[in-house]
Enzyme design. Structure first.
Site, PDB file in Angstrom:
ATOM      1  N   ALA A   1       0.866  -1.175   0.000  1.00  0.00           N
ATOM      2  CA  ALA A   1       0.000   0.000   0.000  1.00  0.00           C
ATOM      3  C   ALA A   1       0.903   1.225   0.000  1.00  0.00           C
ATOM      4  CB  ALA A   1      -0.877  -0.016   1.237  1.00  0.00           C
TER       5      ALA A   1
ATOM      6  N   GLY B   1       0.713  -5.005   1.048  1.00  0.00           N
ATOM      7  CA  GLY B   1      -0.476  -5.065   0.192  1.00  0.00           C
ATOM      8  C   GLY B   1      -0.201  -5.709  -1.162  1.00  0.00           C
TER       9      GLY B   1
ATOM     10  N   GLU C   1      -0.524  -9.302  -0.524  1.00  0.00           N
ATOM     11  CA  GLU C   1      -1.958  -9.545  -0.301  1.00  0.00           C
ATOM     12  C   GLU C   1      -2.733  -9.509  -1.617  1.00  0.00           C
ATOM     13  OE1 GLU C   1      -2.144  -6.378   2.638  1.00  0.00           O
ATOM     14  OE2 GLU C   1      -2.722  -7.851   4.155  1.00  0.00           O
TER      15      GLU C   1
ATOM     16  N   GLU D   1       4.572  -5.140   7.327  1.00  0.00           N
ATOM     17  CA  GLU D   1       3.798  -4.095   8.015  1.00  0.00           C
ATOM     18  C   GLU D   1       4.283  -3.851   9.435  1.00  0.00           C
ATOM     19  OE1 GLU D   1       2.502  -6.467   6.109  1.00  0.00           O
ATOM     20  OE2 GLU D   1       0.921  -5.655   4.826  1.00  0.00           O
TER      21      GLU D   1
HETATM   22  C1  HXC Z   1       5.081   4.388  -1.154  1.00  0.00           C
HETATM   23  C2  HXC Z   1       7.033   3.407  -1.878  1.00  0.00           C
HETATM   24  C3  HXC Z   1       6.646   2.165  -1.333  1.00  0.00           C
HETATM   25  C4  HXC Z   1       5.381   2.094  -0.674  1.00  0.00           C
HETATM   26  C5  HXC Z   1       8.583   1.932  -2.260  1.00  0.00           C
HETATM   27  N1  HXC Z   1       8.221   3.210  -2.444  1.00  0.00           N
HETATM   28  N2  HXC Z   1       7.641   1.269  -1.580  1.00  0.00           N
HETATM   29  N3  HXC Z   1       6.253   4.511  -1.786  1.00  0.00           N
HETATM   30  N4  HXC Z   1       4.643   3.225  -0.605  1.00  0.00           N
HETATM   31  N5  HXC Z   1       4.903   0.947  -0.166  1.00  0.00           N
HETATM   32  C6  HXC Z   1       8.994   4.255  -3.123  1.00  0.00           C
HETATM   33  C7  HXC Z   1      10.168   4.741  -2.285  1.00  0.00           C
HETATM   34  O1  HXC Z   1       9.739   5.683  -1.332  1.00  0.00           O
HETATM   35  C8  HXC Z   1      11.054   5.338  -3.345  1.00  0.00           C
HETATM   36  O2  HXC Z   1      10.538   6.596  -3.705  1.00  0.00           O
HETATM   37  C9  HXC Z   1      10.837   4.420  -4.527  1.00  0.00           C
HETATM   38  O3  HXC Z   1       9.580   3.734  -4.293  1.00  0.00           O
HETATM   39  C10 HXC Z   1      11.913   3.361  -4.658  1.00  0.00           C
HETATM   40  O4  HXC Z   1      12.037   2.692  -3.429  1.00  0.00           O
HETATM   41  P1  HXC Z   1      13.443   2.517  -2.667  1.00  0.00           P
HETATM   42  O5  HXC Z   1      13.145   2.246  -1.243  1.00  0.00           O
HETATM   43  O6  HXC Z   1      14.360   3.634  -2.973  1.00  0.00           O
HETATM   44  O7  HXC Z   1      13.998   1.193  -3.398  1.00  0.00           O
HETATM   45  P2  HXC Z   1      14.900   0.033  -2.794  1.00  0.00           P
HETATM   46  O8  HXC Z   1      16.028   0.622  -1.969  1.00  0.00           O
HETATM   47  O9  HXC Z   1      15.255  -0.857  -3.947  1.00  0.00           O
HETATM   48  O10 HXC Z   1      13.971  -0.772  -1.785  1.00  0.00           O
HETATM   49  C11 HXC Z   1      12.854  -1.446  -2.263  1.00  0.00           C
HETATM   50  C12 HXC Z   1      11.916  -1.872  -1.082  1.00  0.00           C
HETATM   51  C13 HXC Z   1      11.590  -0.621  -0.240  1.00  0.00           C
HETATM   52  C14 HXC Z   1      12.634  -2.904  -0.237  1.00  0.00           C
HETATM   53  C15 HXC Z   1      10.678  -2.503  -1.709  1.00  0.00           C
HETATM   54  O11 HXC Z   1      11.140   0.418  -1.104  1.00  0.00           O
HETATM   55  C16 HXC Z   1      10.536  -0.876   0.797  1.00  0.00           C
HETATM   56  O12 HXC Z   1      10.848  -1.442   1.854  1.00  0.00           O
HETATM   57  N6  HXC Z   1       9.315  -0.434   0.542  1.00  0.00           N
HETATM   58  C17 HXC Z   1       8.235  -0.517   1.498  1.00  0.00           C
HETATM   59  C18 HXC Z   1       7.726  -1.927   1.587  1.00  0.00           C
HETATM   60  C19 HXC Z   1       6.612  -2.027   2.621  1.00  0.00           C
HETATM   61  O13 HXC Z   1       6.852  -1.740   3.796  1.00  0.00           O
HETATM   62  N7  HXC Z   1       5.395  -2.417   2.196  1.00  0.00           N
HETATM   63  C20 HXC Z   1       4.264  -2.486   3.060  1.00  0.00           C
HETATM   64  C21 HXC Z   1       3.496  -1.230   3.003  1.00  0.00           C
HETATM   65  S1  HXC Z   1       2.152  -1.236   4.167  1.00  0.00           S
HETATM   66  P3  HXC Z   1      11.469   7.911  -3.692  1.00  0.00           P
HETATM   67  O14 HXC Z   1      10.489   9.012  -4.039  1.00  0.00           O
HETATM   68  O15 HXC Z   1      12.065   8.000  -2.350  1.00  0.00           O
HETATM   69  O16 HXC Z   1      12.468   7.640  -4.787  1.00  0.00           O
HETATM   70  C22 HXC Z   1       0.980  -2.168   3.444  1.00  0.00           C
HETATM   71  C23 HXC Z   1      -0.278  -2.339   4.230  1.00  0.00           C
HETATM   72  C24 HXC Z   1      -1.284  -3.096   3.471  1.00  0.00           C
HETATM   73  O17 HXC Z   1       1.109  -2.639   2.360  1.00  0.00           O
HETATM   74  C25 HXC Z   1      -2.623  -2.938   4.061  1.00  0.00           C
HETATM   75  C26 HXC Z   1      -3.654  -2.938   2.978  1.00  0.00           C
HETATM   76  C27 HXC Z   1      -5.056  -2.810   3.477  1.00  0.00           C
END
Ligand code: HXC
Length: 265
Positions: free
Chosen positions: A73, A116, A119, A139
């Site tokens: 998400a 997400g 999911e 998460e």
């Molecule tokens: C918003 C995101 C994002 C996310 C990545 N980006 N994941 N933006 N929401 N979930 C953005 C980063 O901010 C960055 O933007 C760009 O994408 C590239 O990501 P990097 O982190 O620079 O890349 P990398 O170093 O290769 O790392 C990749 C990654 C990391 C390991 C996937 O991005 C990461 O940990 N992302 C979050 C994963 C996460 O926690 N997902 C769960 C979300 S909560 P900029 O602008 O800085 O370049 C969820 C709840 C679900 O999903 C509930 C649903 C009802």
């Protein structure tokens, strides 16, 4: 494929396959690793609605990019939300379009399928993975918990210990481990994932759409019903196939040693 004359902003959608009978959806927010912002999820709902109405489409493939199926998400969109707002607005309740699609949906996962994103893949009926895919529910690292089925679908896919481990530690599962655990059903080389997924979708799309829908309903009901209830539903659906032209055609074609011509009737 266009939306009321305009292109989609966060996804690409088209028909694929030799008979143009596969609906293809590609998440297209590369700079954000396909983070699932509200607009993107709404567009998925819209295109699934279009594919549902299109009688030529028999199966759908949902994919992302080589780097990311979806990194979850959109954290930046969620960052400043308050409890009162998400609770009263039933935040993200519209995320169920993929899970409620009547046509089968195949997730073709390359790269990250996190939070997400994992999911969303699990809402699909079949998951195929590219060799470098990574699945995870991170998460907990963000001070929250899975909210789109992660705690419910993952345990059904991989069992309690693995699901609990992924959700409590945020450790990721690679494609081979996901295959061994039953989360995905096949692993392909990265560049073969999409063509192979489309091939499998074409295989499904050649069958009677009535039978495909009944199979899907019956299999999905196994997660909801007791064994006796599930067996009863299956038997009644099986009986009902005898009211269709496609059941007659399928069995007649077999005895006449020719391929069946299904008419979805
Ligand atoms: C918003 C995101 C994002 C996310 C990545 N980006 N994941 N933006 N929401 N979930 C953005 C980063 O901010 C960055 O933007 C760009 O994408 C590239 O990501 P990097 O982190 O620079 O890349 P990398 O170093 O290769 O790392 C990749 C990654 C990391 C390991 C996937 O991005 C990461 O940990 N992302 C979050 C994963 C996460 O926690 N997902 C769960 C979300 S909560 P900029 O602008 O800085 O370049 C969820 C709840 C679900 O999903 C509930 C649903 C009802």
């Amino acid at each position: 494929m266009s939306k009321q004359g305009g292109e989609y902003e966060f996804i690409k959608a088209e028909k694929k396959g030799n008979d143009q009978n596969v609906g293809f959806i590609q998440l297209n927010r590369p700079k954000a690793l396909n983070a699932l912002c509200d607009g993107l999820m709404k567009e998925i709902g819209q295109v699934l609605g279009e594919f549902e109405k299109d009688k030529t489409i028999g199966c759908i493939v949902l994919t992302g990019s080589e780097r990311a199926f979806a990194a979850g998400a959109d954290i930046k969109e969620m960052q400043h939300r308050q409890f009162s707002e998400v609770f009263s607005g039933n935040f993200l309740s519209h995320w169920n379009h993929v899970a409620t699609s009547r046509k089968p949906v195949i997730a073709a996962v390359n790269g990250f399928a996190l939070g997400g994103g994992c999911e969303l893949a699990m809402m699909c009926d079949i998951i195929y993975a590219g060799e470098k895919a990574q699945f995870g529910q991170p998460e907990i690292t963000l001070g929250t918990i899975p909210g789109a089925g992660g705690t419910q679908r993952l345990i059904r896919a991989v069992g309690k210990s693995k699901a609990m481990e992924m959700i409590l530690t945020a450790d990721r599962m690679n494609a081979q481990d996901a295959l061994a655990a039953g989360l995905v059903s096949k692993v392909f080389p990265v560049d073969q994932l999409i063509p192979e997924s489309i091939k499998q979708a074409e295989k499904i799309a050649q069958y009677s759409k009535l039978m495909v829908a009944m199979c899907k309903e019956a299999v999905n009901s196994a997660n909801e019903l007791t064994l006796q209830e599930g067996l009863h539903l299956e038997k009644r659906l099986f009986h009902s196939t005898f009211a269709t032209n496609d059941r007659k055609e399928g069995m007649t074609a077999f005895t006449e040693k020719r391929p069946p011509k299904f008419t979805d009737s």
